[in-house]
Design a protein around this motif. Structure first.
Motif, PDB file in Angstrom:
ATOM      1  N   LEU A 105       0.868  -1.151   0.170  1.00 21.46           N
ATOM      2  CA  LEU A 105       0.097  -0.087   0.072  1.00 21.46           C
ATOM      3  C   LEU A 105       0.737   1.194   0.012  1.00 21.46           C
ATOM      4  O   LEU A 105       1.766   1.450   0.974  1.00 21.46           O
ATOM      5  CB  LEU A 105      -0.853   0.027   1.290  1.00 21.46           C
ATOM      6  N   LYS A 106       0.800   1.997  -1.025  1.00 23.04           N
ATOM      7  CA  LYS A 106       1.397   3.414  -1.196  1.00 23.04           C
ATOM      8  C   LYS A 106       0.462   4.380  -0.682  1.00 23.04           C
ATOM      9  O   LYS A 106      -0.658   4.592  -1.121  1.00 23.04           O
ATOM     10  CB  LYS A 106       1.737   3.483  -2.677  1.00 23.04           C
ATOM     11  N   PRO A 107       0.922   5.187   0.386  1.00 23.91           N
ATOM     12  CA  PRO A 107       0.063   6.321   0.889  1.00 23.91           C
ATOM     13  C   PRO A 107      -0.299   7.409  -0.095  1.00 23.91           C
ATOM     14  O   PRO A 107       0.539   7.852  -0.881  1.00 23.91           O
ATOM     15  CB  PRO A 107       0.839   7.050   2.072  1.00 23.91           C
ATOM     16  N   LYS A 108      -1.512   7.950  -0.077  1.00 24.27           N
ATOM     17  CA  LYS A 108      -1.874   8.925  -0.986  1.00 24.27           C
ATOM     18  C   LYS A 108      -1.276  10.266  -0.395  1.00 24.27           C
ATOM     19  O   LYS A 108      -0.765  11.103  -0.904  1.00 24.27           O
ATOM     20  CB  LYS A 108      -3.641   9.202  -0.835  1.00 24.27           C
ATOM     21  N   LYS A 109      -0.980  10.313   1.124  1.00 21.44           N
ATOM     22  CA  LYS A 109      -0.483  11.612   1.873  1.00 21.44           C
ATOM     23  C   LYS A 109       0.511  10.865   2.598  1.00 21.44           C
ATOM     24  O   LYS A 109       0.482   9.723   3.425  1.00 21.44           O
ATOM     25  CB  LYS A 109      -1.404  12.124   2.789  1.00 21.44           C
ATOM     26  N   GLY A 110       1.634  11.676   2.662  1.00 23.50           N
ATOM     27  CA  GLY A 110       2.880  11.084   3.523  1.00 23.50           C
ATOM     28  C   GLY A 110       3.850  10.094   2.757  1.00 23.50           C
ATOM     29  O   GLY A 110       3.606  10.090   1.579  1.00 23.50           O
ATOM     30  N   ASN A 111       4.617   9.474   3.828  1.00 19.83           N
ATOM     31  CA  ASN A 111       5.546   8.656   3.024  1.00 19.83           C
ATOM     32  C   ASN A 111       5.808   7.422   3.598  1.00 19.83           C
ATOM     33  O   ASN A 111       6.683   6.565   3.388  1.00 19.83           O
ATOM     34  CB  ASN A 111       7.088   9.442   3.159  1.00 19.83           C
ATOM     35  N   THR A 112       4.658   6.938   4.471  1.00 26.23           N
ATOM     36  CA  THR A 112       4.797   5.741   5.050  1.00 26.23           C
ATOM     37  C   THR A 112       3.993   4.559   4.430  1.00 26.23           C
ATOM     38  O   THR A 112       2.709   4.637   4.274  1.00 26.23           O
ATOM     39  CB  THR A 112       4.414   5.856   6.666  1.00 26.23           C
ATOM     40  N   TYR A 113       4.609   3.618   3.690  1.00 23.21           N
ATOM     41  CA  TYR A 113       3.849   2.423   2.983  1.00 23.21           C
ATOM     42  C   TYR A 113       3.590   1.594   4.206  1.00 23.21           C
ATOM     43  O   TYR A 113       4.249   1.518   4.933  1.00 23.21           O
ATOM     44  CB  TYR A 113       5.150   1.917   1.900  1.00 23.21           C
ATOM     45  N   VAL A 114       2.679   0.795   3.689  1.00 20.10           N
ATOM     46  CA  VAL A 114       2.279  -0.074   4.494  1.00 20.10           C
ATOM     47  C   VAL A 114       2.237  -1.618   3.576  1.00 20.10           C
ATOM     48  O   VAL A 114       1.844  -1.578   2.624  1.00 20.10           O
ATOM     49  CB  VAL A 114       0.679  -0.171   4.887  1.00 20.10           C
ATOM     50  N   VAL A 115       3.048  -2.553   4.375  1.00 18.25           N
ATOM     51  CA  VAL A 115       3.159  -3.968   3.621  1.00 18.25           C
ATOM     52  C   VAL A 115       2.178  -4.808   4.670  1.00 18.25           C
ATOM     53  O   VAL A 115       2.360  -4.942   5.697  1.00 18.25           O
ATOM     54  CB  VAL A 115       4.584  -4.547   3.810  1.00 18.25           C
ATOM     55  N   PHE A 116       0.866  -5.093   4.077  1.00 19.31           N
ATOM     56  CA  PHE A 116      -0.125  -5.703   4.588  1.00 19.31           C
ATOM     57  C   PHE A 116      -0.003  -7.111   4.312  1.00 19.31           C
ATOM     58  O   PHE A 116       0.148  -7.680   3.212  1.00 19.31           O
ATOM     59  CB  PHE A 116      -1.361  -5.066   4.137  1.00 19.31           C
ATOM     60  N   THR A 117       0.205  -8.019   5.429  1.00 20.03           N
ATOM     61  CA  THR A 117       0.082  -9.578   5.123  1.00 20.03           C
ATOM     62  C   THR A 117      -1.081 -10.070   5.990  1.00 20.03           C
ATOM     63  O   THR A 117      -1.104  -9.714   7.182  1.00 20.03           O
ATOM     64  CB  THR A 117       1.665 -10.257   5.216  1.00 20.03           C
TER      65      THR A 117
END
Length: 164
Positions: A105-117
């Motif tokens: 998941l690439k954030p629309k705002k900010g720079n914190t990606y989420v790797v969701f498992t």
């Protein structure tokens, strides 16, 4: 595809399903609060939610299981290298016992990606973490993060709340 999530109390978040019956919400509990997640809907219905672009996906999110979200702040200059790294290792996690779903998941705002498992159980996730495949993919180790990390990554874990 887009994904959306927000935190709150389960009592508050569970009322969203009545208000938006056309959305398939996934509810999770962890860290003393609840999280509501949905994807593939045209807009963000959360007042204080987070919006993401789903860059990679595999598997199907289930209403039961164990979710691990690796939150990784990436520098502006490092986004291409970070995203490419995931493209290079696509498909390996899918072969692990208990694997259910993966989302980058690439954030629309900010720079914190989420790797969701998502895993069938915490034990399945721990088996993945102790596997040779995991070690190979994470060989930089916790003491030497890649140059594209803007900050130290952190992990949040959740247990799915089955609505049925």
């Amino acid at each position: 595809m887009k994904a959306y999530m927000t935190n709150g109390t389960y009592e508050f978040l569970s009322k969203l399903q009545d208000k938006y019956p056309q959305i398939a919400f996934y509810y999770m509990a962890g860290g003393g609060s609840a999280l509501a997640y949905y994807e593939n809907y045209k807009k963000n219905i959360f007042t204080a939610g987070r919006e993401y672009l789903v860059l990679q996906e595999s598997g199907s999110i289930k209403t039961s299981g164990y979710v691990v979200m690796n939150n990784i702040a990436v520098t502006d200059d490092g986004t291409a290298a970070f995203e490419d790294r995931f493209k290079q290792r696509a498909g390996e996690i899918d072969k692990m016992p208990g694997f259910q779903a993966f989302r980058l998941l690439k954030p629309k705002k900010g720079n914190t990606y989420v790797v969701f498992t998502q895993w069938a159980s915490e034990t399945d996730f721990e088996s993945w973490k102790n596997s040779d495949t995991f070690q190979k993919q994470h060989q930089h180790g916790p003491t030497k993060p890649p140059a594209f990390f803007a900050d130290k990554p952190f992990v949040t874990t959740y247990t799915m709340i089955d609505q049925d």
